[in-house]
Design a protein around this motif. Structure first.
Motif, short mmCIF file in Angstrom:
data_model
loop_
_atom_site.label_atom_id
_atom_site.label_comp_id
_atom_site.label_asym_id
_atom_site.label_seq_id
_atom_site.Cartn_x
_atom_site.Cartn_y
_atom_site.Cartn_z
N LYS A 81 35.31 -116.56 8.57
CA LYS A 81 34.53 -115.33 8.52
C LYS A 81 33.54 -115.37 7.36
O LYS A 81 32.38 -114.97 7.50
CB LYS A 81 35.48 -114.13 8.37
N GLN A 82 33.98 -115.86 6.21
CA GLN A 82 33.10 -115.97 5.05
C GLN A 82 31.97 -116.96 5.31
O GLN A 82 30.81 -116.71 4.94
CB GLN A 82 33.90 -116.39 3.82
N LEU A 83 32.29 -118.07 5.95
CA LEU A 83 31.28 -119.07 6.28
C LEU A 83 30.26 -118.50 7.26
O LEU A 83 29.05 -118.70 7.10
CB LEU A 83 31.94 -120.32 6.87
N ALA A 84 30.73 -117.76 8.26
CA ALA A 84 29.82 -117.15 9.24
C ALA A 84 28.90 -116.14 8.56
O ALA A 84 27.71 -116.06 8.86
CB ALA A 84 30.62 -116.49 10.35
N ALA A 85 29.44 -115.35 7.63
CA ALA A 85 28.63 -114.36 6.91
C ALA A 85 27.56 -115.04 6.06
O ALA A 85 26.41 -114.60 6.01
CB ALA A 85 29.53 -113.49 6.03
N LYS A 86 27.94 -116.15 5.43
CA LYS A 86 26.99 -116.90 4.61
C LYS A 86 25.86 -117.49 5.47
O LYS A 86 24.69 -117.43 5.11
CB LYS A 86 27.72 -118.01 3.86
N GLN A 87 26.23 -118.02 6.63
CA GLN A 87 25.23 -118.58 7.54
C GLN A 87 24.31 -117.49 8.07
O GLN A 87 23.11 -117.70 8.22
CB GLN A 87 25.92 -119.31 8.70
N MET A 141 44.10 -126.60 11.18
CA MET A 141 43.84 -125.24 11.60
C MET A 141 42.86 -124.58 10.63
O MET A 141 42.92 -124.80 9.43
CB MET A 141 45.17 -124.48 11.64
N VAL A 142 41.97 -123.77 11.17
CA VAL A 142 40.96 -123.10 10.36
C VAL A 142 41.47 -121.74 9.92
O VAL A 142 42.02 -120.97 10.72
CB VAL A 142 39.66 -122.93 11.18
N ASP A 143 41.30 -121.49 8.65
CA ASP A 143 41.69 -120.19 8.11
C ASP A 143 40.70 -119.12 8.60
O ASP A 143 39.50 -119.26 8.40
CB ASP A 143 41.69 -120.27 6.58
N PRO A 144 41.16 -118.05 9.23
CA PRO A 144 40.25 -117.03 9.76
C PRO A 144 39.38 -116.38 8.69
O PRO A 144 38.21 -116.10 8.91
CB PRO A 144 41.17 -116.00 10.40
N LEU A 145 39.94 -116.15 7.53
CA LEU A 145 39.17 -115.53 6.45
C LEU A 145 38.05 -116.46 5.98
O LEU A 145 36.92 -116.04 5.77
CB LEU A 145 40.10 -115.18 5.28
N GLU A 146 38.38 -117.75 5.87
CA GLU A 146 37.39 -118.74 5.45
C GLU A 146 36.28 -118.86 6.51
O GLU A 146 35.10 -118.96 6.17
CB GLU A 146 38.09 -120.09 5.25
#
Length: 73
Positions: A8-14, A1-6
């Motif tokens: 979100k951080q990955l999407a912001a970085k991308q 399962m993917v952590d939602p916070l993680e």
């Protein structure tokens, strides 16, 4: 399962990476446009020099003199 916070951080970085690439691309386009205008100006100066016999600096001095006399008189 993917952590939602993680995620979100990955999407912001991308998104930051995408914006940085777009900014770099826009700067390259602006530099290309500036270079094209510089070449057009240089070519115009050389054509006028060939037609009138005045070198580039004499042309600029004449333009500056005309502008100053327009505002002074």
């Amino acid at each position: 399962m993917v952590d939602p916070l993680e995620a979100k951080q990955l999407a912001a970085k991308q998104m930051e990476q995408i914006k940085a690439k777009e900014k770099f691309k826009r700067r390259r386009q602006i530099e290309a446009i500036n270079g094209a205008w510089a070449m057009i100006g240089l070519t115009a100066g050389l054509v006028i020099e060939g037609h009138t016999g005045k070198n580039f600096l004499a042309q600029l001095a004449g333009y500056l003199s005309a502008i100053v006399s327009f505002f002074v008189h």
